[in-house]
Design an enzyme around this catalytic site. Structure first.
Site: not given
Ligand code: GRF
Length: 203
Positions: A17, A19, A70, A98, A114, A116
């Site tokens: 978490g 992000n 999924k 998923r 999203n 990535h």
């Molecule tokens: C991030 O690196 C994102 O790019 C990927 O999953 C990771 C999630 O990390 N899709 P967090 O749970 O936000 O620390």
């Protein structure tokens, strides 16, 4: 009426978490003109749910069903219902592990994004930082993109480059990419809102 309330984000994740925390801090500090309406996870003990509780935000585990990659049909419908009940204007995937199918995406057309950890279209899928190291690229990074039914194939919205340094390990590179993500994601969502690409739903 449109514009009288803030854009409402529904954040979905499976992992630690980081992000989500960056987004929640940006909303709290008014750097991001939005509010987090709900946080959902397919992992009951995930860090993202714990952080959401610490921020005092509505947080829910919703069981994903029997599949590994999924949501099954009833789980998908539970996620859609929870997001609709929270009157979410934008669905923000933050480490959700998923693939979302057509039924979910049709419920939120052009309203699912999203982040990535690579410069797409290079290195889609899992452990992209490791893929980057294995290929010997000198620059990788992170990408914010719209979500379609493919794996990390949706149209690109924003990217941030991150250099690969001599001596980088999977861990050090991943950490620097994640630092870049924590800046890029709130900034990009803020720009989408300020430009009117993402709006308060009228209803
Ligand atoms: C991030 O690196 C994102 O790019 C990927 O999953 C990771 C999630 O990390 N899709 P967090 O749970 O936000 O620390």
């Amino acid at each position: 009426m449109s514009g009288e309330r803030k854009v409402r984000l529904g954040v979905i994740g499976s992992g630690k978490g980081s992000n989500f925390v960056a987004l929640a801090q940006a909303c709290r500090d008014a750097k991001l003109p939005a509010e987090i309406a709900v946080v959902l996870s397919d992992v009951a003990e995930s860090g993202i749910l714990k952080h959401a509780v610490d921020f005092g935000l509505p947080a829910r585990f919703i069981a994903p069903g029997p599949f590994r990659t999924k949501l099954d049909e009833s789980a998908e419908s539970n996620y859609v219902t929870a997001l609709r009940e929270a009157r979410v204007d934008l669905v923000v995937l933050a480490g959700f592990m998923r693939i979302l199918k057509g039924g979910f995406l049709a419920a939120f057309p052009r309203r699912v994004i999203n982040i990535h950890p690579a410069l797409l279209p290079a290195f889609p899928g899992l452990a992209s930082w490791k893929q980057a190291l294995d290929h010997g690229v000198k620059v990788t990074g992170c990408t914010v993109h719209w979500v379609d039914q493919g794996i990390d194939t949706g149209r690109i919205i924003a990217q941030q480059a991150v250099p690969v340094l001599d001596g980088d390990t999977a861990e050090t590179l991943h950490e620097r990419i994640q630092q870049a993500e924590r800046v890029l994601y709130p900034q990009t969502i803020g720009e989408l809102i300020r430009k009117g690409v993402v709006k308060v739903a009228v209803a």
